[in-house]
Design a protein around this motif. Structure first.
Motif, short mmCIF file in Angstrom:
data_model
loop_
_atom_site.label_atom_id
_atom_site.label_comp_id
_atom_site.label_asym_id
_atom_site.label_seq_id
_atom_site.Cartn_x
_atom_site.Cartn_y
_atom_site.Cartn_z
N LEU A 53 48.98 31.65 45.33
CA LEU A 53 49.66 30.64 44.51
C LEU A 53 50.96 31.32 44.13
O LEU A 53 51.35 32.42 44.02
CB LEU A 53 48.67 30.62 42.92
N PHE A 54 52.05 30.19 44.08
CA PHE A 54 53.36 30.54 43.65
C PHE A 54 54.05 31.32 45.05
O PHE A 54 55.13 31.81 45.02
CB PHE A 54 53.55 31.22 42.54
N ALA A 55 53.52 30.95 46.23
CA ALA A 55 53.90 31.67 47.46
C ALA A 55 55.12 30.69 47.87
O ALA A 55 55.20 29.36 47.65
CB ALA A 55 53.25 31.99 48.45
N LYS A 56 55.96 30.98 48.42
CA LYS A 56 57.11 30.30 49.03
C LYS A 56 56.75 29.36 50.26
O LYS A 56 56.09 29.99 51.23
CB LYS A 56 58.40 31.05 49.63
N ALA A 57 56.93 28.30 50.20
CA ALA A 57 56.69 27.27 51.43
C ALA A 57 57.38 27.41 52.63
O ALA A 57 58.53 27.70 52.47
CB ALA A 57 56.55 25.86 50.90
N ARG A 58 56.88 27.53 53.70
CA ARG A 58 57.70 27.64 55.11
C ARG A 58 57.76 26.14 55.68
O ARG A 58 56.93 25.35 55.46
CB ARG A 58 57.16 28.49 55.96
N LEU A 101 37.86 23.75 37.32
CA LEU A 101 38.65 22.68 36.55
C LEU A 101 37.96 22.22 35.22
O LEU A 101 38.43 21.79 34.46
CB LEU A 101 38.58 21.64 37.61
N LEU A 102 36.91 22.47 35.24
CA LEU A 102 36.04 21.96 34.02
C LEU A 102 36.34 22.59 33.06
O LEU A 102 36.71 22.30 31.81
CB LEU A 102 34.45 21.86 34.33
N CYS A 103 36.51 24.15 33.07
CA CYS A 103 36.61 25.14 32.23
C CYS A 103 37.87 26.07 32.64
O CYS A 103 37.52 27.15 33.03
CB CYS A 103 35.62 25.68 31.54
N PRO A 104 38.85 25.63 32.84
CA PRO A 104 39.93 26.58 33.46
C PRO A 104 40.11 28.08 32.84
O PRO A 104 40.50 29.02 33.51
CB PRO A 104 41.38 26.09 33.25
N ARG A 105 39.74 28.17 31.49
CA ARG A 105 39.76 29.64 30.97
C ARG A 105 38.94 30.62 31.65
O ARG A 105 39.06 31.71 31.27
CB ARG A 105 39.58 29.59 29.47
N VAL A 160 47.60 22.20 40.30
CA VAL A 160 48.45 22.62 39.03
C VAL A 160 47.52 23.35 37.89
O VAL A 160 48.10 24.45 37.57
CB VAL A 160 49.20 21.52 38.76
N VAL A 161 46.67 22.65 37.40
CA VAL A 161 45.60 23.22 36.62
C VAL A 161 45.30 24.67 36.90
O VAL A 161 45.08 25.43 36.00
CB VAL A 161 44.50 22.17 36.51
N GLN A 162 44.59 24.89 37.87
CA GLN A 162 43.96 26.22 38.42
C GLN A 162 44.92 27.01 38.59
O GLN A 162 45.03 28.38 38.11
CB GLN A 162 43.33 25.94 39.89
N ALA A 163 46.40 26.83 38.98
CA ALA A 163 47.51 27.74 39.19
C ALA A 163 47.89 28.21 37.67
O ALA A 163 47.92 29.39 37.65
CB ALA A 163 48.64 27.01 39.87
N LEU A 164 48.11 27.06 36.75
CA LEU A 164 48.61 27.48 35.53
C LEU A 164 47.42 28.43 34.62
O LEU A 164 47.78 29.30 33.64
CB LEU A 164 48.91 26.43 34.70
N LEU A 213 51.42 19.98 51.79
CA LEU A 213 51.33 18.97 50.22
C LEU A 213 51.22 20.26 49.02
O LEU A 213 52.09 20.26 48.22
CB LEU A 213 50.31 17.99 50.26
N VAL A 214 50.07 20.87 49.22
CA VAL A 214 50.14 21.90 48.07
C VAL A 214 50.87 23.13 48.09
O VAL A 214 51.59 23.30 47.00
CB VAL A 214 48.55 22.67 48.41
N ALA A 215 51.51 23.48 49.03
CA ALA A 215 52.75 24.46 49.12
C ALA A 215 53.87 23.75 48.34
O ALA A 215 54.61 24.47 47.57
CB ALA A 215 52.93 25.08 50.55
N LYS A 216 54.21 22.55 48.64
CA LYS A 216 55.31 21.84 48.00
C LYS A 216 54.81 21.87 46.52
O LYS A 216 56.05 21.80 45.85
CB LYS A 216 55.64 20.32 48.53
N THR A 217 53.84 21.34 45.99
CA THR A 217 53.14 21.34 44.71
C THR A 217 53.51 22.75 44.03
O THR A 217 54.10 22.84 42.91
CB THR A 217 51.90 21.05 44.43
N LEU A 218 53.06 23.68 44.78
CA LEU A 218 53.31 25.01 44.08
C LEU A 218 54.81 25.49 44.00
O LEU A 218 55.18 26.14 42.94
CB LEU A 218 52.37 25.97 44.74
N LYS A 219 55.60 25.25 44.71
CA LYS A 219 56.97 25.49 44.84
C LYS A 219 57.82 24.95 43.61
O LYS A 219 58.34 25.67 42.86
CB LYS A 219 57.71 24.93 46.18
N LYS A 220 57.25 23.81 43.30
CA LYS A 220 57.92 23.06 41.89
C LYS A 220 57.47 23.94 40.67
O LYS A 220 58.39 23.78 39.73
CB LYS A 220 57.54 21.67 41.79
N LEU A 221 56.40 24.58 40.41
CA LEU A 221 56.01 25.44 39.54
C LEU A 221 56.80 26.80 39.31
O LEU A 221 56.59 27.45 38.47
CB LEU A 221 54.55 25.79 39.43
N THR A 222 57.38 26.93 40.53
CA THR A 222 57.94 28.46 40.50
C THR A 222 59.72 28.35 39.96
O THR A 222 60.20 27.25 40.05
CB THR A 222 58.12 29.17 41.68
#
Length: 648
Positions: free
Chosen positions: A416-421, A592-596, A622-626, A639-648
């Motif tokens: 998670l939060f790795a740079k996409a290539r 996803l049901l209980c992220p904590r 995003v839920v799991q990453a946060l 697709l997921v790498a692009k999504t995670l890049k937006k969180l960094t």
């Protein structure tokens, strides 16, 4: 006169010789904090308990039966408690009737508190006959020494008991009682309340593998969390490593009592041929001795506690006979899918590791294959019954293929939060004309009958020529990490795959794979993983160079995995800690049901990862990453790498 009768007579004679002062000390205190009557009640020795109470009657009024039966040890438990906890029904009945008949002074607060805790315990165990008797001598509203009452559920659906702060909803959710959960919610139970550890009923139900109940609680109302459930106060403990004491060449035997697969229960051993005598209830007098390698483990029968993560470990010196003996005896009271190009494409799209399944052929070659049977020939043949040449021939008879976009690559691990290539490979071609012929050949196989498809047919899904583990080491750049999932058929999986429940010997399978990893692994980042608990145990014992991850469905519905150690997050965490594993790969649904729960798992020092189709949905990622997830195993890397890049 039998030996047992003689022992009982000797005990009676000793009691009569005791002076009153000595008898009082013996019955109410002991250097080891285990008074005599507590010991007898715990072991279900009814006639011995009768002798003690008869001796007490002869001592005098200053030392009465009520005082002894309600005397608490260092754990605040009385002989009454021990008889009930250890299911000695005859002793429970005897003590209860004795208390009612003696009509002693039960008015003191200490006596009432002890009776209150005993009554609460009887209610919890469903002992209606005990409740009926004890209710005559205590008030059900009296709080026990733990701050709860026997009528805890009846005094309001949100009354919390003292030790953990659990309301009746928590108790029902943890135990998987769907009917009780529905009843409590219907009658106004607060689903947002947390216990003293910050847990909600929804999270506890999820952690214990009751996802359907967690959904019930979740649907009843929203929750705003104000407290973390990660146990940061837990002192760091040195992991138990069972390789300690074993030398190179030694054999370690891991023995579990009872089946490790849910609902696969063997018929119980019948002990009716042992005669019952007057010493005590027969169920309290049996032991099981398991002996091997100069060690003996004694287990009390019947086994009432959960032994899922309590294996017996024996270390045999090199060359020793591998013999384990079992002895049942009476206890006398005087005794103590995608290959090299797609992997490169996944790495280019942002994956740090690529995940693939490894099995071993009949001629001991590790190959890359997901399913347990190679059914391209039209029959369900297990991989371990094929030679590597037969395995590769099944690939050569298929016709030309196409490779879809890298966003659809399967089983890649994204930190998670790795740079996409940037994506570097995307190939395609027309529809394969040979697919219909292959479909016709496969129509009688298990996979095709149940799914209408076979996941290794070219033209329908991603597929390249079948490869060996060595092929991947040779062709995939060393900068791409490998998550090697070792596939080993468990009993319920062989049934589902339509193959015989036999396979290569487990040690041979693991050793064959480890040998190739040690030969060709080099400096490549490598992680091992498996759904099979025994594979994880062997990987942890046989090598220290690479981390080992336990994969579990963790209660995901429908429950197709019948392995107890994978039944829920609670037992999976215990298993991982017991065998010094690096972490756990969960199905994403519970997280996803209980992220904590993610940070709670990590608070044990474990890496927390997830897999499943929902890991390709950006919102769920995003839920799991946060929430702090360490690793995602997914298909759509780009697709997921692009999504995670937006969180960094």
């Amino acid at each position: 006169m039998s030996g047992r009768s003689s022992a009982l007579d000797v005990f009676a004679h000793i009691l009569q010789l005791l002076e009153p002062a000595n008898a009082k000390e013996l019955f109410t205190s002991c250097p080891d904090d285990v008074p005599l009557l507590h010991f007898l009640a715990k072991n279900g020795l009814l006639e011995w308990c009768r002798l003690v109470l008869e001796r007490i009657r002869g001592i005098g009024e200053e030392f009465n039966i009520t005082t002894v039966i309600l005397s608490a040890d260092s754990l605040k438990l009385t002989p009454l408690h021990y008889a009930l906890i250890y299911h000695h029904s005859r002793v429970v009945e005897f003590f209860s009737e004795t208390l009612v008949k003696t009509r002693g002074d039960y008015a003191t607060s200490d006596c009432q508190a002890l009776l209150g805790s005993y009554l609460s315990l009887a209610v919890k165990f469903g002992k209606s006959d005990v409740v009926a008797r004890i209710s005559h001598i205590t008030n059900p509203d009296v709080k026990s020494i733990y701050g709860i009452t026997a009528l805890h559920p009846g005094r309001g659906v949100d009354v919390a008991e003292h030790p953990r702060g659990w309301t009746p909803l928590f108790e029902a959710a943890v135990n998987g009682w769907a009917g009780a959960v529905q009843y409590l919610i219907k009658h106004g139970a607060n689903t947002a309340v947390t216990d003293y550890g910050g847990w909600t009923a929804e999270e506890l139900a999820t952690y214990r593998g009751h996802l359907a109940i967690a959904e019930l609680v979740k649907g009843a109302g929203s929750i705003e969390h104000t407290q973390s459930i990660a146990d940061t106060s837990r002192p760091a403990k040195k992991a138990m490593i069972y390789r300690a004491g074993a030398e190179p060449g030694d054999t370690i035997v891991n023995l579990n009592l009872g089946p490790m697969q849910i609902e696969r229960n063997s018929p119980p051993v019948q002990l009716k041929h042992f005669s019952q005598d007057h010493i005590g209830a027969k169920e309290s007098l049996f032991n099981l001795n398991i002996s091997a390698a100069g060690q003996t483990h004694r287990v009390r029968l019947p086994i009432l506690d959960d032994r899922t993560n309590v294996p017996l470990i024996f270390v045999f010196p090199q060359g020793a006979d591998l013999q384990v003996s079992f002895k049942i005896f009476r206890d006398d009271p005087e005794q103590g899918l995608t290959f090299s190009k797609s992997f490169i494409a996944a790495a280019d799209a942002g994956a740090s590791f690529v995940e693939f399944d490894v099995q071993v052929t009949r001629d001991l070659t590790p190959v890359i294959y997901h399913d347990f049977s190679l059914s391209e020939s039209g029959t369900d043949i297990p991989i371990h019954d094929l030679t590597v040449d037969q395995y590769k021939y099944a690939s050569s008879v298929q016709t030309s293929h196409r490779i879809p976009d890298t966003d659809k690559k399967e089983d890649s691990c994204v930190p998670l939060f790795a740079k996409a290539r940037p994506r570097s490979l995307s190939q395609s071609c027309g529809v394969d004309p040979g697919v219909s012929q292959i479909r016709d050949r496969l129509k009688h196989t298990v996979d095709f009958r149940e799914k209408g498809m076979k996941s290794n047919i070219r033209g329908d899904v991603i597929q390249q020529p079948l490869a060996t583990l060595k092929d991947l080491f040779d062709e995939v750049p060393k900068t791409v990490g490998f998550n090697i999932e070792i596939k080993y058929p468990r009993f319920h999986e062989t049934v589902g795959a339509g193959v015989a429940p036999v396979a290569l010997e487990l040690n041979l399978c693991v050793d064959t794979i480890l040998e190739q990893v040690h030969l060709y692994g080099g400096d490549r980042p490598i992680v091992f993983s498996s759904f099979t608990p025994e594979v994880c145990i062997l990987l942890s014992l046989k090598q220290r160079a690479y981390p080992v991850m336990f994969i579990t469905n963790a209660g995901k519905l429908p429950m197709i995995d019948v392995e107890k150690r994978a039944a829920n997050m609670h037992v999976a965490v215990k298993f991982a800690k017991l065998w010094n594993l690096a972490g756990i790969v969960f199905a994403s649904e519970p997280l996803l049901l209980c992220p904590r729960l993610i940070n709670y798992v990590k608070s044990f020092g474990l890496v927390c990862a997830s897999y499943g189709p929902r890991n390709s949905l950006p919102d769920d990622v995003v839920v799991q990453a946060l929430a702090g997830l360490d690793v995602l195993i997914l298909d759509r890397v780009g697709l997921v790498a692009k999504t995670l890049k937006k969180l960094t």
